[in-house]
Design an enzyme around this catalytic site. Structure first.
Site, PDB file in Angstrom:
ATOM      1  N   GLY A 164       0.898  -1.207   0.079  1.00 12.93           N
ATOM      2  CA  GLY A 164       0.027  -0.106   0.047  1.00 12.93           C
ATOM      3  C   GLY A 164       0.723   1.089  -0.044  1.00 12.93           C
ATOM      4  O   GLY A 164       0.201   2.187   0.346  1.00 12.93           O
ATOM      5  N   GLU A 200      13.301  -2.621  -6.571  1.00 15.51           N
ATOM      6  CA  GLU A 200      12.580  -2.732  -8.026  1.00 15.51           C
ATOM      7  C   GLU A 200      13.061  -1.759  -8.893  1.00 15.51           C
ATOM      8  O   GLU A 200      13.248  -0.306  -8.327  1.00 15.51           O
ATOM      9  CB  GLU A 200      11.139  -2.749  -7.575  1.00 15.51           C
ATOM     10  N   GLU A 275      -2.759  -5.993  -7.647  1.00 11.97           N
ATOM     11  CA  GLU A 275      -2.635  -4.485  -8.165  1.00 11.97           C
ATOM     12  C   GLU A 275      -1.487  -4.650  -9.274  1.00 11.97           C
ATOM     13  O   GLU A 275      -0.360  -5.279  -9.181  1.00 11.97           O
ATOM     14  CB  GLU A 275      -1.711  -3.755  -7.027  1.00 11.97           C
ATOM     15  N   GLU A 288       1.430  -6.090  -6.058  1.00  9.10           N
ATOM     16  CA  GLU A 288       0.918  -6.955  -5.021  1.00  9.10           C
ATOM     17  C   GLU A 288      -0.456  -7.388  -4.935  1.00  9.10           C
ATOM     18  O   GLU A 288      -1.112  -7.023  -5.852  1.00  9.10           O
ATOM     19  CB  GLU A 288       1.354  -6.030  -3.676  1.00  9.10           C
ATOM     20  N   ARG A 292      -7.995  -8.517   0.763  1.00  9.06           N
ATOM     21  CA  ARG A 292      -9.276  -8.063   1.633  1.00  9.06           C
ATOM     22  C   ARG A 292     -10.388  -7.319   0.671  1.00  9.06           C
ATOM     23  O   ARG A 292      -9.939  -7.305  -0.436  1.00  9.06           O
ATOM     24  CB  ARG A 292      -8.829  -6.911   2.503  1.00  9.06           C
ATOM     25  N   VAL A 295     -11.570  -0.376  -0.035  1.00  8.24           N
ATOM     26  CA  VAL A 295     -12.529   0.736  -0.033  1.00  8.24           C
ATOM     27  C   VAL A 295     -13.156   0.800  -1.463  1.00  8.24           C
ATOM     28  O   VAL A 295     -14.728   1.090  -1.248  1.00  8.24           O
ATOM     29  CB  VAL A 295     -11.551   1.832   0.137  1.00  8.24           C
ATOM     30  N   ARG A 338     -13.845   9.761  -2.824  1.00  8.70           N
ATOM     31  CA  ARG A 338     -13.423   9.562  -1.186  1.00  8.70           C
ATOM     32  C   ARG A 338     -13.680  10.883  -0.485  1.00  8.70           C
ATOM     33  O   ARG A 338     -13.078  11.844  -0.817  1.00  8.70           O
ATOM     34  CB  ARG A 338     -12.153   8.829  -0.901  1.00  8.70           C
TER      35      ARG A 338
END
Ligand code: MV4
Length: 473
Positions: A164, A200, A275, A288, A292, A295, A338
């Site tokens: 994240g 990376e 992702e 990654e 879960r 959002v 958001r």
């Protein structure tokens, strides 16, 4: 079928999960901290258990308190939502050991994918494209130097236990590498209790595109298309949309097949997100997996008509997926904004407080996921997400116009209360956002030095990279 689900979360997502449970005839248990005793989910749920004081460590992150609440109320499952304990393999294991169904992947899968270097190795073996970099943690400065020289600059150093965007550092030249390595190791130890880092190739001006997948425990998996989440500020997403604009269908298809291959290799069960970064050359690179519900999951729901929380609960109960890939249809465009209680004029500082006015928008094809209501006191203890405003429309242009209209209608006020609504309208007005050609650089352009003095759409020099803040989502 599950009979009673404990919702180990708060805010809008706790309420959103409780609503689907209600529709399915599943009983709900809310848990709440002292600061959240007036939160709407506490009265909405069938039962509510106080689990501790305001600080999350003592309540929403307190595994014994949450598990105890589930056992005491006779819940048979725990839905962790996002953030908090949602990707905590230990928590998933403690649930299982206590006879509770954890709504998410098995603990072994969470642990495997939570180690970002292990995930990189697994995914490259499964045939997913990766950016050049290490498949093992990089221990010494000399080792990092050697690797970076081989990869070519710029590179990015990331925490193996991160994700994240937390605790990453971009390095533009050889001279800056040793120090950045040292700092990332120190930061990783402090943030995650795990000093391991990896290197990376850094891809600038890329797009953040993610694939939603859903797998049952019987070997069936489907993908539910792509979301674009390129509008981010310090790794907090501000605007998300489905489908990802401007990507060739065959590219999205290859990304979706890659995600399903990766899910199969990991033994994934449940809803998950792969992702990717997509470069200006339209090459995609695995970043990654998020284990879960996210959002931004509602944009996928709006375009597919599938209730992802419902499917999470069904799969967790051991049911087979209720549909095949061929039965998944993608229709129109959905955008999510958001709405955070933050002050964009003060570097997005938290600006919570007593909501003297809270009037969400209405009208056709508008969805508001929120725990806000008039008179609600937004506690300062947690992340600043107050509402997710979503729209659906047949095409992207109409969706953006509808979103702007809905943002204009949304009225939130109170002493000391500020929101991101005005800023979001500025993002929607940006030329490259409207064209769907924006990258993750868009917010820096709007907030960077001299941003106000320049016409929208003007590209400024990229800001100097800075260490990244902690985020919970
Ligand atoms: C990157 C990257 C560029 N190159 N990795 C951020 C979230 C995490 N999942 C991965 N992230 C990134 N990883 C490489 N090799 C760019 C991002 C990134 C980003 C970076 C800076 C500012 C905003 C960003 C938004 C999305 C992704």
């Amino acid at each position: 079928m599950l009979r009673k689900v404990l919702i180990a979360n708060r805010g809008e997502i706790a309420l959103r999960i409780a609503r689907t449970c209600r529709e399915m005839g599943v009983r709900t248990v809310a848990v709440y901290s002292t600061q959240d005793r007036d939160s709407p989910v506490v009265s909405y749920a069938d039962e509510a258990v106080h689990i501790g004081p305001g600080p999350a460590k003592k309540s929403y992150l307190n595994i014994p308190a949450v598990v105890e609440a589930a056992l005491q109320t006779g819940a048979d499952a725990v839905h962790p939502g996002y953030g908090f304990l949602s990707e905590d393999a230990d928590f998933a294991e403690v649930c299982r050991d206590n006879g509770l169904v954890f709504v998410g992947p098995p603990p072994e899968v969470i642990a495997l994918l939570g180690d970002k270097t292990a995930a990189r190795r697994l995914m490259t073996d499964a045939g997913l494209p990766l950016l050049p970099g290490s498949l093992d943690p990089v221990r010494t400065e000399a080792e990092a130097q050697e690797l970076a020289d081989a990869i070519g600059y710029p590179v990015i150093i990331k925490a193996a236990a991160g994700g994240g965007g937390r605790g990453m550092r971009v390095v533009h030249d050889r001279a800056a590498l040793a120090r950045a390595h040292r700092e990332t190791v120190t930061g990783a130890r402090a943030l995650f209790g795990d000093p391991r880092v990896y290197v990376e190739r850094y891809l600038g001006a890329a797009r953040h595109v993610e694939i939603q997948i859903l797998c049952d425990g019987h070997g069936n998996g489907v993908h539910l298309g792509a979301r674009d989440c390129s509008v981010q500020r310090r790794h907090q997403k501000l605007v998300e949309e489905c489908p990802a604009p401007g990507l060739p269908a065959e590219l999205v298809d290859r990304m979706s097949q890659a995600a399903l291959a990766g899910a199969k290799a990991a033994g994934y069960v449940g809803a998950g997100t792969f992702e990717f970064l997509v470069g200006p050359d339209l090459q995609f690179h695995f970043m990654e997996v998020n284990c879960r519900i996210q959002v931004e999951h509602p944009v996928t729901e709006m375009v597919t008509g599938i209730d992802l929380v419902r499917e999470q609960l069904r799969v967790a109960a051991g049911d087979r997926l209720g549909f095949t890939q061929e039965q998944v249809a993608f229709r129109g465009v959905s955008v999510e904004c958001r709405i955070n209680v933050e002050d964009p004029a003060r570097d997005f500082a938290p600006a919570p407080g007593h909501l003297t006015e809270f009037t969400p928008p209405g009208g056709p094809f508008v969805r508001v996921d929120t725990h806000g209501r008039p008179g609600y006191r937004v506690p300062p203890d947690y992340d600043s997400l107050l509402a997710k405003l979503l729209v659906w429309a047949p095409d992207r242009e109409q969706a953006i116009a509808r979103m702007d209209r809905a943002l204009e209608e949304f009225r939130i006020d109170g002493p000391g209360v500020h929101t991101t609504i005005g800023f979001l309208r500025r993002v929607l007005a940006e030329e490259d956002f409207r064209a769907g050609t924006h990258s993750t650089a868009i917010v820096d352009r709007l907030t960077g030095p001299g941003a106000q003095a320049h016409a929208p759409g003007r590209r400024l020099a990229p800001p100097t990279p800075s260490p990244v803040e902690v985020s919970h989502v």
